[in-house]
Design a protein around this motif. Structure first.
Motif, PDB file in Angstrom:
ATOM      1  N   LYS A  44       0.797  -1.224   0.000  1.00  0.00           N
ATOM      2  CA  LYS A  44       0.000   0.000   0.000  1.00  0.00           C
ATOM      3  C   LYS A  44       0.835   1.281   0.000  1.00  0.00           C
ATOM      4  CE  LYS A  44      -4.038  -1.995   2.274  1.00  0.00           C
ATOM      5  NZ  LYS A  44      -4.078  -3.042   1.346  1.00  0.00           N
ATOM      6  N   TYR A  45       2.134   1.166   0.137  1.00  0.00           N
ATOM      7  CA  TYR A  45       2.989   2.362   0.260  1.00  0.00           C
ATOM      8  C   TYR A  45       4.350   2.062  -0.358  1.00  0.00           C
ATOM      9  CZ  TYR A  45       5.768   6.014   2.599  1.00  0.00           C
ATOM     10  OH  TYR A  45       6.602   7.064   2.874  1.00  0.00           O
ATOM     11  N   GLU A  46       4.836   3.015  -1.143  1.00  0.00           N
ATOM     12  CA  GLU A  46       6.176   2.884  -1.714  1.00  0.00           C
ATOM     13  C   GLU A  46       6.763   4.286  -1.833  1.00  0.00           C
ATOM     14  OE1 GLU A  46       7.221   0.250  -5.228  1.00  0.00           O
ATOM     15  OE2 GLU A  46       7.171   2.248  -6.132  1.00  0.00           O
ATOM     16  N   ARG A  47       8.003   4.428  -1.406  1.00  0.00           N
ATOM     17  CA  ARG A  47       8.672   5.724  -1.483  1.00  0.00           C
ATOM     18  C   ARG A  47      10.011   5.548  -2.170  1.00  0.00           C
ATOM     19  NH1 ARG A  47       9.023  10.146   3.057  1.00  0.00           N
ATOM     20  NH2 ARG A  47       7.118  10.636   1.998  1.00  0.00           N
ATOM     21  N   THR A  48      10.297   6.421  -3.132  1.00  0.00           N
ATOM     22  CA  THR A  48      11.581   6.439  -3.815  1.00  0.00           C
ATOM     23  C   THR A  48      12.259   7.760  -3.477  1.00  0.00           C
ATOM     24  OG1 THR A  48      10.700   5.096  -5.618  1.00  0.00           O
ATOM     25  CG2 THR A  48      12.752   6.279  -6.041  1.00  0.00           C
ATOM     26  N   VAL A  49      13.484   7.667  -2.973  1.00  0.00           N
ATOM     27  CA  VAL A  49      14.258   8.846  -2.604  1.00  0.00           C
ATOM     28  C   VAL A  49      15.498   8.881  -3.484  1.00  0.00           C
ATOM     29  CG1 VAL A  49      15.429  10.053  -0.732  1.00  0.00           C
ATOM     30  CG2 VAL A  49      13.432   8.648  -0.226  1.00  0.00           C
ATOM     31  N   ARG A  50      15.687   9.990  -4.186  1.00  0.00           N
ATOM     32  CA  ARG A  50      16.826  10.145  -5.094  1.00  0.00           C
ATOM     33  C   ARG A  50      17.695  11.299  -4.604  1.00  0.00           C
ATOM     34  NH1 ARG A  50      18.033   9.319 -10.748  1.00  0.00           N
ATOM     35  NH2 ARG A  50      19.536  10.901 -11.391  1.00  0.00           N
ATOM     36  N   TYR A  51      18.993  11.017  -4.484  1.00  0.00           N
ATOM     37  CA  TYR A  51      19.967  12.029  -4.109  1.00  0.00           C
ATOM     38  C   TYR A  51      20.874  12.281  -5.305  1.00  0.00           C
ATOM     39  CZ  TYR A  51      18.637  10.896   0.674  1.00  0.00           C
ATOM     40  OH  TYR A  51      17.928  10.685   1.832  1.00  0.00           O
ATOM     41  N   ASP A  52      20.988  13.531  -5.711  1.00  0.00           N
ATOM     42  CA  ASP A  52      21.908  13.920  -6.777  1.00  0.00           C
ATOM     43  C   ASP A  52      23.005  14.771  -6.154  1.00  0.00           C
ATOM     44  OD1 ASP A  52      20.628  12.945  -9.322  1.00  0.00           O
ATOM     45  OD2 ASP A  52      18.967  14.113  -8.504  1.00  0.00           O
ATOM     46  N   LEU A  53      24.254  14.366  -6.381  1.00  0.00           N
ATOM     47  CA  LEU A  53      25.408  15.068  -5.829  1.00  0.00           C
ATOM     48  C   LEU A  53      26.203  15.695  -6.972  1.00  0.00           C
ATOM     49  CD1 LEU A  53      25.057  12.097  -4.264  1.00  0.00           C
ATOM     50  CD2 LEU A  53      26.751  13.175  -2.833  1.00  0.00           C
ATOM     51  N   ARG A  54      26.582  16.971  -6.791  1.00  0.00           N
ATOM     52  CA  ARG A  54      27.371  17.667  -7.799  1.00  0.00           C
ATOM     53  C   ARG A  54      28.485  18.434  -7.101  1.00  0.00           C
ATOM     54  NH1 ARG A  54      26.658  22.790  -9.759  1.00  0.00           N
ATOM     55  NH2 ARG A  54      24.616  22.896  -8.792  1.00  0.00           N
ATOM     56  N   ALA A  55      29.714  18.165  -7.517  1.00  0.00           N
ATOM     57  CA  ALA A  55      30.872  18.839  -6.919  1.00  0.00           C
ATOM     58  C   ALA A  55      30.883  20.315  -7.317  1.00  0.00           C
ATOM     59  CB  ALA A  55      32.160  18.164  -7.361  1.00  0.00           C
ATOM     60  N   ILE A  56      31.133  21.162  -6.313  1.00  0.00           N
ATOM     61  CA  ILE A  56      31.311  22.607  -6.528  1.00  0.00           C
ATOM     62  C   ILE A  56      32.607  22.964  -5.825  1.00  0.00           C
ATOM     63  CG2 ILE A  56      30.342  24.891  -6.214  1.00  0.00           C
ATOM     64  CD1 ILE A  56      27.632  23.628  -5.799  1.00  0.00           C
TER      65      ILE A  56
END
Length: 173
Positions: free
Chosen positions: A95-107
């Motif tokens: 009944k529940y699904e969560r997708t978490v996306r992390y995008d990392l970019r060097a500065i």
């Protein structure tokens, strides 16, 4: 009776004053995750190394009335710039699904971190799906600020911040 999936999404970002490899460690290592995700009691590695595709973890939240309970997470994508983890609750997994996306970019020596959260619910009316979003957005922003502080070199969060964060509606990140 037929139920339909409903979805909602939100995101947030911070700049962390350390290299992206160090930020990625904070996102995958169980002992570090439990320090920056507000309201999280413990993260347990289930059956794999934490920094590989397929790594499974269990997130345990306190037993309070606003606690979401226990979630199982699995890393479904991992590279130097991206981490994607899917969560399902220990109860009602269909009944529940969560997708978490992390995008990392060097500065330079710092890292721009963007977190996108997409949640799917089965059989919940649209009006109820909108209710948790504001609280979840606040939780995400505060947790990312905690990550920025801790990964950036602060040994412990200030007492006032810990007290302020204690009343947040917790969620898997």
């Amino acid at each position: 009776m037929r139920y339909e999936w409903g979805e909602y999404a939100f995101d947030g970002g911070v700049t962390v004053e350390c290299p992206s490899a160090d930020v990625l460690r904070w996102l995958v290592m169980p002992d570090l995750m439990s320090r920056w995700i507000a309201g999280l009691d413990a993260v347990t590695l289930i059956d794999s190394q934490p920094d590989v595709v397929g790594a499974r973890t269990r997130l345990d939240y306190g037993g309070g009335a606003r606690s979401p309970g226990t979630f199982h997470g699995e890393v479904v994508e991992l590279s130097d710039q991206v981490l994607v983890r899917c969560y399902r609750p220990a109860f009602g997994q269909d009944k529940y699904e969560r997708t978490v996306r992390y995008d990392l970019r060097a500065i330079g020596a710092a890292t721009a971190l963007r977190c996108s959260v997409q949640t799917r619910l089965l059989g919940v009316p649209a009006v109820l799906r909108r209710l948790p979003q504001r609280n979840e957005q606040v939780h995400l922003n505060r947790s990312l600020e905690r990550l920025r502080s801790l990964a950036g070199g602060r040994q412990q969060l200030p007492l006032l911040r810990r007290i302020r964060d204690s009343g947040l509606q917790s969620q898997p990140l």
